[in-house]
Write a protein that holds these residues in place. Structure first.
Motif, PDB file in Angstrom:
ATOM      1  N   HIS A  58       0.861  -1.143   0.023  1.00  5.85           N
ATOM      2  CA  HIS A  58      -0.051  -0.009  -0.129  1.00  5.85           C
ATOM      3  C   HIS A  58       0.733   1.129   0.064  1.00  5.85           C
ATOM      4  CE1 HIS A  58      -3.756  -2.251   1.147  1.00  5.85           C
ATOM      5  NE2 HIS A  58      -2.849  -2.997   1.783  1.00  5.85           N
ATOM      6  N   LEU A  59       0.767   2.045  -1.095  1.00  2.00           N
ATOM      7  CA  LEU A  59       1.337   3.412  -1.028  1.00  2.00           C
ATOM      8  C   LEU A  59       0.199   4.242  -0.950  1.00  2.00           C
ATOM      9  CD1 LEU A  59       3.370   5.397  -1.704  1.00  2.00           C
ATOM     10  CD2 LEU A  59       3.113   5.125  -4.177  1.00  2.00           C
ATOM     11  N   ILE A  60      -0.260   4.724   0.110  1.00  2.00           N
ATOM     12  CA  ILE A  60      -1.383   5.608   0.523  1.00  2.00           C
ATOM     13  C   ILE A  60      -1.054   7.125  -0.038  1.00  2.00           C
ATOM     14  CG2 ILE A  60      -3.038   6.416   2.328  1.00  2.00           C
ATOM     15  CD1 ILE A  60      -2.979   3.333   1.803  1.00  2.00           C
ATOM     16  N   VAL A  61      -2.190   7.646  -0.917  1.00  2.00           N
ATOM     17  CA  VAL A  61      -1.947   9.001  -1.285  1.00  2.00           C
ATOM     18  C   VAL A  61      -3.329   9.605  -1.039  1.00  2.00           C
ATOM     19  CG1 VAL A  61      -0.107   8.631  -2.774  1.00  2.00           C
ATOM     20  CG2 VAL A  61      -2.491   8.415  -3.765  1.00  2.00           C
ATOM     21  N   THR A  62      -3.350  10.977  -0.882  1.00  2.00           N
ATOM     22  CA  THR A  62      -4.624  11.699  -1.037  1.00  2.00           C
ATOM     23  C   THR A  62      -5.423  11.431  -2.530  1.00  2.00           C
ATOM     24  OG1 THR A  62      -3.650  13.706  -1.571  1.00  2.00           O
ATOM     25  CG2 THR A  62      -3.790  13.439   0.729  1.00  2.00           C
ATOM     26  N   GLU A  63      -6.500  11.574  -2.377  1.00  2.00           N
ATOM     27  CA  GLU A  63      -7.026  11.491  -3.547  1.00  2.00           C
ATOM     28  C   GLU A  63      -6.803  12.791  -4.630  1.00  2.00           C
ATOM     29  OE1 GLU A  63     -11.967  11.166  -4.780  1.00  2.00           O
ATOM     30  OE2 GLU A  63     -11.520  11.244  -2.846  1.00  2.00           O
ATOM     31  N   ALA A  64      -6.390  13.628  -4.261  1.00  2.00           N
ATOM     32  CA  ALA A  64      -5.812  14.860  -5.147  1.00  2.00           C
ATOM     33  C   ALA A  64      -4.689  14.618  -5.838  1.00  2.00           C
ATOM     34  CB  ALA A  64      -5.867  16.425  -4.452  1.00  2.00           C
ATOM     35  N   LYS A  65      -4.005  13.437  -5.251  1.00  2.00           N
ATOM     36  CA  LYS A  65      -2.637  13.207  -5.993  1.00  2.00           C
ATOM     37  C   LYS A  65      -2.491  12.199  -6.547  1.00  2.00           C
ATOM     38  CE  LYS A  65      -0.254  15.286  -2.269  1.00  2.00           C
ATOM     39  NZ  LYS A  65       1.430  15.687  -1.639  1.00  2.00           N
ATOM     40  N   PHE A  66      -3.970  11.566  -6.986  1.00  2.00           N
ATOM     41  CA  PHE A  66      -3.996  10.304  -7.784  1.00  2.00           C
ATOM     42  C   PHE A  66      -4.982  10.943  -8.896  1.00  2.00           C
ATOM     43  CE2 PHE A  66      -6.688   6.835  -8.966  1.00  2.00           C
ATOM     44  CZ  PHE A  66      -5.881   5.852  -9.371  1.00  2.00           C
ATOM     45  N   ARG A  67      -4.670  10.230 -10.066  1.00  2.00           N
ATOM     46  CA  ARG A  67      -5.395  10.581 -11.335  1.00  2.00           C
ATOM     47  C   ARG A  67      -5.452   9.225 -12.033  1.00  2.00           C
ATOM     48  NH1 ARG A  67      -5.394  12.647 -16.725  1.00  2.00           N
ATOM     49  NH2 ARG A  67      -3.104  12.391 -17.172  1.00  2.00           N
ATOM     50  N   LEU A  68      -6.739   8.905 -12.477  1.00  2.00           N
ATOM     51  CA  LEU A  68      -6.980   7.650 -13.384  1.00  2.00           C
ATOM     52  C   LEU A  68      -6.852   8.129 -14.740  1.00  2.00           C
ATOM     53  CD1 LEU A  68      -7.656   4.627 -13.383  1.00  2.00           C
ATOM     54  CD2 LEU A  68     -10.064   5.183 -13.406  1.00  2.00           C
ATOM     55  N   VAL A  69      -6.048   7.844 -15.347  1.00  2.00           N
ATOM     56  CA  VAL A  69      -5.414   8.068 -16.783  1.00  2.00           C
ATOM     57  C   VAL A  69      -6.474   7.220 -17.803  1.00  2.00           C
ATOM     58  CG1 VAL A  69      -3.885   8.572 -18.549  1.00  2.00           C
ATOM     59  CG2 VAL A  69      -3.280   9.044 -16.145  1.00  2.00           C
ATOM     60  N   GLU A  70      -6.456   6.012 -17.721  1.00  2.00           N
ATOM     61  CA  GLU A  70      -7.357   5.257 -18.504  1.00  2.00           C
ATOM     62  C   GLU A  70      -8.009   4.209 -17.620  1.00  2.00           C
ATOM     63  OE1 GLU A  70      -5.176   3.696 -21.701  1.00  2.00           O
ATOM     64  OE2 GLU A  70      -4.013   5.443 -21.689  1.00  2.00           O
ATOM     65  N   GLY A  71      -9.297   3.565 -18.068  1.00  2.00           N
ATOM     66  CA  GLY A  71      -9.774   2.316 -17.773  1.00  2.00           C
ATOM     67  C   GLY A  71     -11.011   2.364 -16.653  1.00  2.00           C
ATOM     68  N   GLN A  72     -11.537   3.819 -16.621  1.00  2.00           N
ATOM     69  CA  GLN A  72     -12.703   4.152 -15.778  1.00  2.00           C
ATOM     70  C   GLN A  72     -14.007   2.936 -15.999  1.00  2.00           C
ATOM     71  OE1 GLN A  72     -12.873   6.577 -13.453  1.00  2.00           O
ATOM     72  NE2 GLN A  72     -14.949   5.849 -12.853  1.00  2.00           N
ATOM     73  N   ARG A  73     -14.088   2.689 -17.225  1.00  2.00           N
ATOM     74  CA  ARG A  73     -15.025   1.768 -17.683  1.00  2.00           C
ATOM     75  C   ARG A  73     -14.432   0.366 -17.641  1.00  2.00           C
ATOM     76  NH1 ARG A  73     -17.807   5.527 -22.227  1.00  2.00           N
ATOM     77  NH2 ARG A  73     -18.759   6.885 -20.872  1.00  2.00           N
ATOM     78  N   ASP A  74     -13.459   0.073 -17.377  1.00  2.00           N
ATOM     79  CA  ASP A  74     -12.691  -1.074 -17.418  1.00  2.00           C
ATOM     80  C   ASP A  74     -12.550  -1.749 -16.027  1.00  2.00           C
ATOM     81  OD1 ASP A  74     -12.491  -1.438 -20.437  1.00  2.00           O
ATOM     82  OD2 ASP A  74     -11.022   0.185 -20.011  1.00  2.00           O
ATOM     83  N   THR A  75     -13.280  -1.496 -15.026  1.00  2.00           N
ATOM     84  CA  THR A  75     -13.060  -1.861 -13.689  1.00  2.00           C
ATOM     85  C   THR A  75     -14.328  -2.292 -12.904  1.00  2.00           C
ATOM     86  OG1 THR A  75     -13.211   0.656 -12.650  1.00  2.00           O
ATOM     87  CG2 THR A  75     -10.901  -0.125 -13.038  1.00  2.00           C
ATOM     88  N   THR A  76     -14.183  -3.124 -11.880  1.00  2.00           N
ATOM     89  CA  THR A  76     -15.200  -3.596 -11.384  1.00  2.00           C
ATOM     90  C   THR A  76     -14.880  -3.524  -9.770  1.00  2.00           C
ATOM     91  OG1 THR A  76     -17.001  -5.332 -10.938  1.00  2.00           O
ATOM     92  CG2 THR A  76     -14.531  -6.092 -11.362  1.00  2.00           C
ATOM     93  N   THR A  77     -15.715  -3.424  -9.015  1.00  5.37           N
ATOM     94  CA  THR A  77     -15.562  -3.394  -7.562  1.00  5.37           C
ATOM     95  C   THR A  77     -15.846  -4.639  -6.600  1.00  5.37           C
ATOM     96  OG1 THR A  77     -15.835  -0.910  -7.714  1.00  5.37           O
ATOM     97  CG2 THR A  77     -15.968  -1.847  -5.501  1.00  5.37           C
TER      98      THR A  77
END
Length: 122
Positions: A39-58
């Motif tokens: 686990h590399l924990i980062v704030t939400e503001a420091k993370f950006r999903l570049v590709e794959g929003q529609r290619d994930t499941t939870t």
């Protein structure tokens, strides 16, 4: 510094802004132990999903608070929203591109005794 990473097949890609020296939690809970997640924990503001929003499941289990996010193609969990840090993103160190250049300090996290381990973080 900006580092990049993603899943095995490349459908999911992300960028993370972190200092050059980072602490990474090595958790021994059931899912982290089985998958080798670091686990590399980062704030939400420091993370950006570049590709794959529609290619994930939870996937959720136990308390249901953690949102484990997997690539629908290759099944890799390269990042997720952890129960221990609900307002942050946990990036799997093993999913960063190989040339990330970070200096990493591993910190054990006793996820098998979650309540005690969480209290130690605060």
């Amino acid at each position: 510094m900006m580092v990049e990473g993603g899943c095995h097949c490349g459908l999911v890609r992300f960028e993370v802004s972190v200092p050059q020296a980072v602490e990474v939690l090595d958790c021994n809970c059931s899912i982290c132990a089985m998958t080798g997640y670091l686990h590399l924990i980062v704030t939400e503001a420091k993370f950006r999903l570049v590709e794959g929003q529609r290619d994930t499941t939870t996937y959720r289990f136990g308390s249901g608070k953690a949102r484990h996010i997997f690539c629908t193609q290759c099944g890799i969990k390269s990042f997720y929203r952890p129960r221990s840090h609900p307002d942050a993103i946990s990036v799997n160190l093993r999913c960063l591109d190989e040339d990330h250049g970070l200096t990493v300090t591993m910190v054990p996290f006793d996820g098998r005794d979650w309540d005690k381990a969480r209290a130690a973080l605060t």
